[in-house]
Structures are given as C-alpha cells and as structure tokens.
Design a protein around this motif. Structure first.
Motif, PDB file in Angstrom:
ATOM      1  N   UNK A  85       0.818  -1.214   0.000  1.00 22.05           N
ATOM      2  CA  UNK A  85       0.000   0.000   0.000  1.00 22.05           C
ATOM      3  C   UNK A  85       0.854   1.266   0.000  1.00 22.05           C
ATOM      4  N   UNK A  86       2.021   1.265   0.647  1.00 25.27           N
ATOM      5  CA  UNK A  86       2.864   2.455   0.675  1.00 25.27           C
ATOM      6  C   UNK A  86       3.548   2.713  -0.664  1.00 25.27           C
ATOM      7  N   UNK A  87       3.458   1.760  -1.589  1.00 23.87           N
ATOM      8  CA  UNK A  87       4.125   1.884  -2.889  1.00 23.87           C
ATOM      9  C   UNK A  87       3.273   2.577  -3.938  1.00 23.87           C
ATOM     10  N   UNK A  88       1.974   2.790  -3.656  1.00 20.42           N
ATOM     11  CA  UNK A  88       1.053   3.230  -4.709  1.00 20.42           C
ATOM     12  C   UNK A  88       0.428   4.576  -4.372  1.00 20.42           C
ATOM     13  N   UNK A  89      -0.066   5.246  -5.422  1.00 21.81           N
ATOM     14  CA  UNK A  89      -0.757   6.525  -5.235  1.00 21.81           C
ATOM     15  C   UNK A  89      -2.257   6.283  -5.021  1.00 21.81           C
ATOM     16  N   UNK A  90      -3.033   7.344  -5.052  1.00 16.78           N
ATOM     17  CA  UNK A  90      -4.473   7.232  -4.774  1.00 16.78           C
ATOM     18  C   UNK A  90      -5.203   6.403  -5.814  1.00 16.78           C
ATOM     19  N   UNK A 106      14.097  12.333  -3.733  1.00 15.35           N
ATOM     20  CA  UNK A 106      14.117  13.202  -4.912  1.00 15.35           C
ATOM     21  C   UNK A 106      12.956  12.871  -5.848  1.00 15.35           C
ATOM     22  N   UNK A 107      12.588  11.595  -5.881  1.00 17.20           N
ATOM     23  CA  UNK A 107      11.524  11.161  -6.786  1.00 17.20           C
ATOM     24  C   UNK A 107      10.146  11.534  -6.255  1.00 17.20           C
ATOM     25  N   UNK A 108      10.012  11.816  -4.969  1.00 20.02           N
ATOM     26  CA  UNK A 108       8.732  12.308  -4.465  1.00 20.02           C
ATOM     27  C   UNK A 108       8.442  13.705  -4.996  1.00 20.02           C
ATOM     28  N   UNK A 109       9.489  14.466  -5.323  1.00 26.56           N
ATOM     29  CA  UNK A 109       9.308  15.769  -5.979  1.00 26.56           C
ATOM     30  C   UNK A 109       8.684  15.570  -7.356  1.00 26.56           C
ATOM     31  N   UNK A 110       9.131  14.551  -8.071  1.00 26.31           N
ATOM     32  CA  UNK A 110       8.557  14.224  -9.379  1.00 26.31           C
ATOM     33  C   UNK A 110       7.085  13.851  -9.232  1.00 26.31           C
ATOM     34  N   UNK A 111       6.762  13.059  -8.203  1.00 22.45           N
ATOM     35  CA  UNK A 111       5.366  12.684  -7.977  1.00 22.45           C
ATOM     36  C   UNK A 111       4.510  13.920  -7.692  1.00 22.45           C
ATOM     37  N   UNK A 112       5.035  14.881  -6.953  1.00 21.06           N
ATOM     38  CA  UNK A 112       4.301  16.124  -6.708  1.00 21.06           C
ATOM     39  C   UNK A 112       3.989  16.832  -8.019  1.00 21.06           C
ATOM     40  N   UNK A 113       4.979  16.890  -8.913  1.00 22.03           N
ATOM     41  CA  UNK A 113       4.762  17.535 -10.212  1.00 22.03           C
ATOM     42  C   UNK A 113       3.710  16.786 -11.026  1.00 22.03           C
ATOM     43  N   UNK A 114       3.807  15.465 -11.085  1.00 20.34           N
ATOM     44  CA  UNK A 114       2.873  14.673 -11.888  1.00 20.34           C
ATOM     45  C   UNK A 114       1.445  14.760 -11.363  1.00 20.34           C
ATOM     46  N   UNK A 115       1.299  14.978 -10.060  1.00 23.29           N
ATOM     47  CA  UNK A 115      -0.039  15.102  -9.487  1.00 23.29           C
ATOM     48  C   UNK A 115      -0.820  16.251 -10.108  1.00 23.29           C
ATOM     49  N   UNK A 116      -0.112  17.313 -10.514  1.00 22.05           N
ATOM     50  CA  UNK A 116      -0.783  18.455 -11.153  1.00 22.05           C
ATOM     51  C   UNK A 116      -0.748  18.375 -12.673  1.00 22.05           C
ATOM     52  N   UNK A 117      -0.213  17.265 -13.209  1.00 21.51           N
ATOM     53  CA  UNK A 117      -0.185  17.055 -14.666  1.00 21.51           C
ATOM     54  C   UNK A 117      -0.624  15.620 -14.961  1.00 21.51           C
ATOM     55  N   UNK A 118      -1.889  15.300 -14.654  1.00 20.15           N
ATOM     56  CA  UNK A 118      -2.364  13.915 -14.815  1.00 20.15           C
ATOM     57  C   UNK A 118      -2.322  13.412 -16.247  1.00 20.15           C
ATOM     58  N   UNK A 119      -2.309  14.322 -17.216  1.00 17.68           N
ATOM     59  CA  UNK A 119      -2.237  13.900 -18.622  1.00 17.68           C
ATOM     60  C   UNK A 119      -0.962  13.111 -18.893  1.00 17.68           C
ATOM     61  N   UNK A 120       0.119  13.429 -18.184  1.00 16.64           N
ATOM     62  CA  UNK A 120       1.378  12.730 -18.406  1.00 16.64           C
ATOM     63  C   UNK A 120       1.329  11.291 -17.917  1.00 16.64           C
TER      64      UNK A 120
END
Length: 257
Positions: A19-24, A178-192
């Motif tokens: 569960x800690x490996x996945x997003x919503x 560092x990769x959690x920063x990428x996840x933050x960015x992708x959260x606001x760009x779901x098209x990617x």
C-alpha cells in the motif's frame, strides 16, 4: 536492451506491491519504484557475497521508463543485471513487471564508495568479472545528460522541506526522496500519467538536513528541445532543478516517450 533471460548473472526476485508503494489510483509511484531499485541492489550484493567488502554505493543518475502502470495488490518481478562497468562504477539495469501486467524499465549509474575517504573506490577484480558477464561495455565513463535551469527564468519556484526521515546512512537526503518531488509535479499534470513516460534524475551534490531546498521548474516547449536529443524535438520537456541557494544539487527531466 532485452533481459538476458536464463543468464546466471541476472538477479531475479519477486515481492508484493504494498500500500505504501502506490498513489491514490493504485499506481506504483516513481519514488516507490526507486526504493525497489535500491533494495534489489542490496539483495543482489548480498547474494553475490560482496555485502561486506563493497557495502557503500551512491547513485549518480537514475533513468526510469514508466511504460505501463503496475497496480496495487500485484506481485512484482524484478530482474537486475549489469549493462556497463569501469573500475569504480557501473550501470545496472532493473526491469520491474507485474504478474497482471505493467512494465517499468530503469538504468542507474552507481559509484562504489570507500568507507573512510567517502570517495570513489576501486571495485574488486572478481566482482567486476561477475558484472561483466552481462555486458560488453567495460570502459564506462560518466557524461551528464542534463543541464540545470536558472533561477531567473524559472516558471515556478517552491520550497521542499527536508525532514529527518528523509536522511539516510550517508547523512544525506535519500535518492528515493528526490523522486517524491517528481510525484508532486505529476499530481498536477495527470495527462502525463496516461502515456509512457521517462524521468531521469542526475545528482551533483548531496542535500543535508537543515538545507533550504528549492525546486526550480522549467518547461521547454516542443521545437526547443533538441538539446535533450534530436528525437525529442517534437515534444515538451520539463526540468526540475533541486537548488540550495546558488548551489545545484540535482536535476530531473520529464517527458513522454
């Protein structure tokens, strides 16, 4: 590069996607994939019998292709093998697949570190001999792929607080953070997240507890992106520069495949 299946020097292991490996949405996250890439490296080192003689490694670059999402409750199959060596560093491939589908490809540039000097250390000859059995590249050199963005023309600058739990045994912010920063960015760009995606992070200097870390965001539109490779001139590329004051700590690049 296809997996050299059946080769005795390809490390092959399975474990559950938790569960800690996945997003919503239940998708394997980039920061979790990076933890798995680190963990299988430790497991392979132990299996090869070099955990005591070569215990410390730092990653200089990790490139991850999220080709097809892997989703919650699946079982991950990870295969790891060497794709290039030198006397003090190597590149290691990791393929992550789900039993129910999904595919992640990665390659990371790892440097062997001397415990006393904290600098690059020569890899033992018998260790290198084993690594080279899956690659013909024996003169691997470091070459940076990415260039930091400047503060002056950044489209967005945001703080990223460094927490005690982000710090690892090197007393630096762990690679996966560092990769959690990428996840933050992708959260606001779901098209990617609806297309195959490549993300690369290159590390220049470590981030320490107490550093005022800022993320400088730049978007390079299609037609201006040939500097990332001629084949990318038809798509936009986003870079995230990890900066503490005027000092660049790392750079990430994000673009659809």
């Amino acid at each position: 590069m296809p997996v050299p299946d059946g080769h005795p020097d390809v490390f092959d292991i399975e474990w559950p996607l938790r569960v800690a490996d996945v997003d919503r949405e239940g998708r394997l996250k980039f920061d979790a994939a990076t933890r798995h890439i680190q963990d299988i490296g430790t497991d392979q080192l132990r299996e090869m019998g070099y955990e005591d003689t070569h215990p410390l490694w730092i990653v200089r670059r990790t490139m991850i292709d999220m080709i097809e999402p892997i989703v919650f409750k699946d079982i991950l199959r990870l295969r790891r093998w060497c794709s290039g060596t030198s006397n003090r560093w190597c590149e290691m491939r990791v393929r992550i697949e789900g039993r129910k589908g999904g595919l992640v490809e990665s390659e990371a540039f790892w440097i062997n570190i001397n415990r006393e000097t904290q600098g690059p250390a020569r890899i033992a000859d018998d260790f290198i001999e084993g690594l080279r059995r899956t690659t013909s590249e024996g003169r691997l050199r470091w070459k940076a792929y990415l260039t930091a963005g400047s503060r002056e023309d950044a489209e967005r600058i945001r703080d990223f607080p460094v927490r005690v739990s982000d710090i690892d045994i090197f007393d630096h912010m762990n690679n996966s953070v560092y990769w959690s920063v990428v996840e933050d960015y992708l959260n606001s760009h779901p098209d990617l997240m609806r297309v195959p995606l490549r993300v690369t992070i290159e590390h220049d200097l470590p981030v320490a507890l107490g550093d005022k870390l800022e993320i400088l965001q730049h978007t390079h539109p299609a037609g201006s992106t040939e500097k990332f490779g001629a084949e990318l001139s038809d798509r936009s590329v986003t870079t995230l520069t990890y900066a503490v004051g005027d000092e660049v700590k790392a750079v990430a690049a994000i673009f659809p495949l």
